[in-house]
Motif scaffolding. Structure first.
Motif, PDB file in Angstrom:
ATOM      1  N   VAL A 136       0.576  -1.222  -0.234  1.00 15.50           N
ATOM      2  CA  VAL A 136      -0.455  -0.213  -0.050  1.00 15.50           C
ATOM      3  C   VAL A 136       0.752   1.157  -0.225  1.00 15.50           C
ATOM      4  CG1 VAL A 136      -1.848   1.277   1.442  1.00 15.50           C
ATOM      5  CG2 VAL A 136      -1.990  -0.972   1.307  1.00 15.50           C
ATOM      6  N   THR A 137       0.393   2.134  -0.844  1.00 13.34           N
ATOM      7  CA  THR A 137       1.314   3.553  -0.730  1.00 13.34           C
ATOM      8  C   THR A 137       0.578   4.881   0.047  1.00 13.34           C
ATOM      9  OG1 THR A 137       0.244   4.588  -2.815  1.00 13.34           O
ATOM     10  CG2 THR A 137       1.861   3.278  -3.435  1.00 13.34           C
ATOM     11  N   PRO A 138       1.156   5.394   0.490  1.00 17.46           N
ATOM     12  CA  PRO A 138       0.708   6.250   1.773  1.00 17.46           C
ATOM     13  C   PRO A 138      -0.912   6.775   1.022  1.00 17.46           C
ATOM     14  CG  PRO A 138       2.608   6.787   1.367  1.00 17.46           C
ATOM     15  CD  PRO A 138       3.027   6.079   0.330  1.00 17.46           C
ATOM     16  N   VAL A 139      -0.955   7.027  -0.051  1.00 18.28           N
ATOM     17  CA  VAL A 139      -2.171   7.660  -1.208  1.00 18.28           C
ATOM     18  C   VAL A 139      -3.080   6.382  -1.155  1.00 18.28           C
ATOM     19  CG1 VAL A 139      -3.580   8.641  -3.005  1.00 18.28           C
ATOM     20  CG2 VAL A 139      -1.277   9.546  -2.596  1.00 18.28           C
ATOM     21  N   GLN A 140      -3.299   5.262  -1.278  1.00 19.08           N
ATOM     22  CA  GLN A 140      -3.968   4.570  -0.857  1.00 19.08           C
ATOM     23  C   GLN A 140      -3.930   4.285   0.435  1.00 19.08           C
ATOM     24  OE1 GLN A 140      -1.675   1.283  -3.212  1.00 19.08           O
ATOM     25  NE2 GLN A 140      -2.415   2.208  -4.885  1.00 19.08           N
ATOM     26  N   PHE A 141      -3.269   4.311   1.538  1.00 16.77           N
ATOM     27  CA  PHE A 141      -3.604   4.507   2.714  1.00 16.77           C
ATOM     28  C   PHE A 141      -4.599   5.170   3.781  1.00 16.77           C
ATOM     29  CE2 PHE A 141      -2.881   6.041   6.992  1.00 16.77           C
ATOM     30  CZ  PHE A 141      -3.812   5.213   7.990  1.00 16.77           C
ATOM     31  N   ALA A 142      -4.329   6.860   2.894  1.00 11.29           N
ATOM     32  CA  ALA A 142      -5.206   7.641   2.841  1.00 11.29           C
ATOM     33  C   ALA A 142      -6.790   7.547   2.133  1.00 11.29           C
ATOM     34  CB  ALA A 142      -4.713   8.933   2.150  1.00 11.29           C
ATOM     35  N   ILE A 143      -7.124   6.776   1.493  1.00  9.32           N
ATOM     36  CA  ILE A 143      -8.253   6.217   0.785  1.00  9.32           C
ATOM     37  C   ILE A 143      -8.922   4.967   1.769  1.00  9.32           C
ATOM     38  CG2 ILE A 143      -9.734   5.044  -0.917  1.00  9.32           C
ATOM     39  CD1 ILE A 143      -7.077   6.663  -3.128  1.00  9.32           C
ATOM     40  N   LEU A 144      -8.781   3.963   2.085  1.00 15.28           N
ATOM     41  CA  LEU A 144      -8.580   2.841   3.098  1.00 15.28           C
ATOM     42  C   LEU A 144      -9.111   3.951   4.264  1.00 15.28           C
ATOM     43  CD1 LEU A 144      -5.910   0.371   2.709  1.00 15.28           C
ATOM     44  CD2 LEU A 144      -8.323   0.426   1.579  1.00 15.28           C
TER      45      LEU A 144
END
Length: 160
Positions: A32-40
Motif C-alpha cells: 500500500v502507498t501513503p495515498v492508498q492508505f489515506a483512501i482506505l
C-alpha cells in the motif's frame, strides 16, 4: 531571503519528503502507498463514498482519484458498486474484505511512523508543529478545523 533554507516552501517540502519516505517504508510490506492508505482510512471511517466525496476529503483531483481507485480495485482492496439511490451516473466505493482486514495493521504501521517523528521532535514541539501545519493546511479549507491528537498507540510507543 538569503538562503534556500530560509524558504518555508523548501523546508516544508524537505520535511514532507522525510515523512513520505518513512510512510512508504512502513506501508510497503502491505503493498500500500501513503495515498492508498489515506483512501482506505477515509473508507474505514465511512464506507460507500462516491469519487467526488473522496476527492473533496483528500483534496485530490478526479483523474488522480479515478486512477487510484482503479489500481486499488485491481489490488482487491476496494470495489465500485452502483449508487443505491439509483443514480446511474454515479458509483460508490466500498471496502472489500481484504481492504477491511488491513485496518489494524496499517493503522499500527502509521502510528509507528507518527511516533518516530514525535519522539525525534519531542512531544511538545511535535504538538506545536502539528498545530502550525494544520493552520497552514486549513487556510483555504475553512470547514476543516479539528486537531487530531496523537493516538494512544503512538503515545504508548513513545514511552517504550
Amino acid at each position: 531571503m538569503e538562503r534556500l533554507e530560509d524558504c518555508l516552501s523548501f523546508v516544508i517540502g524537505k520535511a514532507q519528503q522525510q515523512v513520505t519516505k518513512a510512510s512508504r517504508e512502513a506501508l510497503a510490506p502491505f503493498g500500500v502507498t501513503p495515498v492508498q492508505f489515506a483512501i482506505l482510512k477515509v473508507l474505514w471511517e465511512r464506507d460507500g463514498l462516491n469519487g467526488a466525496e473522496l476527492c473533496s476529503r483528500l483534496v485530490l483531483d478526479s483523474a488522480t482519484m479515478a486512477g487510484l481507485i482503479d489500481r486499488m480495485e485491481t489490488g482487491g482492496w476496494l470495489e465500485r458498486r452502483a449508487d443505491p439511490g439509483g443514480d446511474r451516473r454515479m458509483s460508490r466505493v466500498y471496502l472489500t474484505e481484504k481492504g477491511a482486514q488491513l485496518e489494524k495493521s496499517l493503522n499500527e504501521a502509521m502510528d509507528r511512523v507518527n511516533a518516530q517523528f514525535v519522539k525525534a521532535l519531542g512531544e511538545e514541539r511535535a504538538a506545536s508543529l502539528w498545530r502550525g501545519l494544520e493552520a497552514i493546511a486549513n487556510l483555504s479549507i475553512p470547514e476543516r478545523r479539528s486537531t487530531p491528537a496523537v493516538s494512544a498507540a503512538a503515545k504508548a510507543t513513545l514511552t517504550e
